[in-house]
Design an enzyme around this catalytic site. Structure first.
Site: not given
Ligand code: NAP
Length: 235
Positions: A137, A150
């Site tokens: 991130s 975070y």
């Molecule tokens: P999201 O829509 O909430 O998706 C998160 C994913 O992670 C879901 O598929 C969830 O599936 C899975 N997950 C969470 N806990 C888990 C566990 N214990 N075991 C296995 N799977 C797990 O969020 P996203 O934005 O796509 O996030 C993906 C990545 O991008 C993260 O690492 C986040 O830090 C990073 N990121 C996001 C942003 C943003 O603004 N959205 C910005 C920078 C970086 P289940 O709940 O079904 O397990």
């Protein structure tokens, strides 16, 4: 250019958001995709769409991480790409965080990355090639109010992958880290798809395209880091 056809890729957090977009785009390039998350229904739906394998697993559990790699090898007989994308986040003043919430972010974001890399590395080393991609991130490189827990977990995830790059490269293994700014997903219980977010946020596909770019780099090129933001986000 590296051809992704028939490469076997594990993508964690594939049930929604960025991971789902990565799984979909890699499958479109011809990769065999192993989709990993905890929500079985959503995961099975994505795996069906990408003609891949669904493995329901919690990335913070060591046995689950071993099962993900073992399941991939027994189904496809090889493993080429590991995308550590699963992550969680919540935001608050430091004194308002519970220690459980702190642990949850470190368990998924840091330990989850560590455990999957640990399970995959012996196989990648044996092949003397492979590519690990971490979705970190921009919060891995800057601090902000409400971002203590975070941010600390994402700085730590970045450090794990940065040090691993040095360990892995002599074995022919690439480690790339992607640093997105705001992305329109379900992250932190957001509801994606609001029209006003089209300008203020990246789309999951934007991040997936960055992953595709680092994976398709020619064999002699290692893209170590890639940061991307929406035009409106200050950095
Ligand atoms: P999201 O829509 O909430 O998706 C998160 C994913 O992670 C879901 O598929 C969830 O599936 C899975 N997950 C969470 N806990 C888990 C566990 N214990 N075991 C296995 N799977 C797990 O969020 P996203 O934005 O796509 O996030 C993906 C990545 O991008 C993260 O690492 C986040 O830090 C990073 N990121 C996001 C942003 C943003 O603004 N959205 C910005 C920078 C970086 P289940 O709940 O079904 O397990």
């Amino acid at each position: 250019m590296t051809d992704l056809t028939n490469q076997v890729a594990i993508v964690t957090g594939a049930s929604r958001g960025i991971g789902r977009a990565i799984a979909t785009l890699l499958a479109l390039q011809g990769a065999q995709v192993v989709c990993v998350a905890r929500s079985e229904d959503e995961l099975v739906e994505v795996a069906h769409k990408v003609n891949g394998l669904a493995i329901v697993a919690d990335v913070s559990d060591e046995q689950d991480a071993q099962l993900v790699v073992g399941g991939t090898l027994s189904r496809y007989g090889r493993l080429d790409i590991v995308v550590c994308n699963a992550g969680v986040g919540s935001f608050n003043l430091l004194e308002n965080f519970s220690s459980e919430e702190w642990d949850r972010m470190f368990d998924v974001n840091v330990k989850g990355t560590f455990l999957l890399c640990k399970a995959a590395l012996p196989h990648l080393k044996e092949q003397r090639r492979g590519h690990i991609v971490g979705i970190a991130s921009d919060a891995s490189k800057r601090t902000f109010v409400h971002g203590t827990a975070y941010g600390a977990s994402k700085y730590a995830q970045h450090a794990v992958l940065d040090a691993l790059r040095r360990e892995a490269r002599p074995h022919g293994i690439k480690v790339s880290v992607i640093y997105p700014g705001l992305v329109d997903t379900h992250f932190n219980e957001s509801k994606p798809g609001a029209p006003e977010k089209e300008k203020t946020h990246l789309q999951p596909l934007d991040v997936a395209q960055a992953v595709r770019y680092v994976l398709e780099a020619p064999a002699h090129v290692a893209v170590d880091e890639l940061m991307l933001h929406p035009m409106t986000q200050e950095w």
